[in-house]
Write an enzyme that holds these catalytic residues in place. Structure first.
Site, PDB file in Angstrom:
ATOM      1  CD  GLU A  14       1.316  -5.712   8.026  1.00 46.08           C
ATOM      2  OE1 GLU A  14       1.394  -6.934   7.827  1.00 46.08           O
ATOM      3  OE2 GLU A  14       2.208  -4.906   7.694  1.00 46.08           O
TER       4      GLU A  14
ATOM      5  CG  HIS B 173      -0.206   0.090   2.531  1.00 51.82           C
ATOM      6  ND1 HIS B 173       0.296   1.263   3.048  1.00 51.82           N
ATOM      7  CD2 HIS B 173       0.108  -0.870   3.429  1.00 51.82           C
ATOM      8  CE1 HIS B 173       0.879   1.028   4.204  1.00 51.82           C
ATOM      9  NE2 HIS B 173       0.793  -0.266   4.465  1.00 51.82           N
TER      10      HIS B 173
END
Length: 201
Positions: A81, A8
């Site tokens: 994550e 990201h």
């Protein structure tokens, strides 16, 4: 099969050095720009589908990279994550430095804080995801985009590195924001074509 794995873009918490983990933070202005630049660099890549972490910063990065291409985007919890439990959102400078140092430099010694996820767990769930998508018959001749996070990406790439144990978990460093790892899978064997490639300067 070709797989493009993108981390990201930058978030405000990245800049503030706060632990994000499983917190659902958003891209900042720079993070959006990095994702757009990466998307322009990959505009000729014939993606057939995208798998993304359900966290907004990863999903938005995927959308920006894909631009106006209308391909399916699938959320997958297995590439979310790692969670830092009670450390989530905390300024890393205010946390126990020995444990942070272990996380980044001696992962085999890392003990997660209360409510946090152990590294062997993220290795297992990303391995389950990897085995799943690389065995799908309908994807064998396709190009796939994956949008995820620094720790999750390194865990995912352990299926390519073939490294044993946790000592080399980070493979030298944390992946930079919006970097791209390109993997080719043929007859069940994976080869890394590009590692942590960035398209911005």
């Amino acid at each position: 099969m070709k797989i493009y794995i993108v981390r990201h873009g930058e978030t405000c918490w990245n800049v503030q050095r706060r632990l994000q983990g499983a917190s659902d933070t958003e891209l900042n202005e720079k993070g959006t720009a990095l994702a757009e630049i990466t998307g322009k660099a990959l505009k000729e890549v014939p993606f057939s589908c995208c798998f993304t972490s359900p966290l907004k910063r990863a999903r938005d990065t995927a959308k920006l990279v894909l631009g106006d291409r209308e391909i399916p985007i699938y959320d997958d919890e297995r590439i979310r994550e790692i969670s830092f439990g009670v450390w989530e959102g905390k300024d890393s400078a205010l946390l126990p430095q020995e444990m942070l140092d272990n996380f980044f430099h001696h992962p085999e010694k890392y003990i997660p804080p209360e409510g946090g996820e152990p590294l062997p767990h993220i290795l297992q769930r990303t391995k389950d995801f990897w085995k799943d998508i690389t065995s799908r018959k309908e994807l064998q001749d396709k190009t796939v985009l994956i949008a995820s996070h620094g720790c999750a990406i390194r865990a995912l790439l352990h299926n390519v590195y073939k490294e044993e144990g946790l000592e080399n978990y980070w493979h030298g460093k944390v992946p930079p924001n919006c970097c791209v790892n390109i993997v080719e899978v043929r007859e069940g064997k994976a080869a890394l074509l590009e590692e942590d490639k960035v398209y911005y300067h």
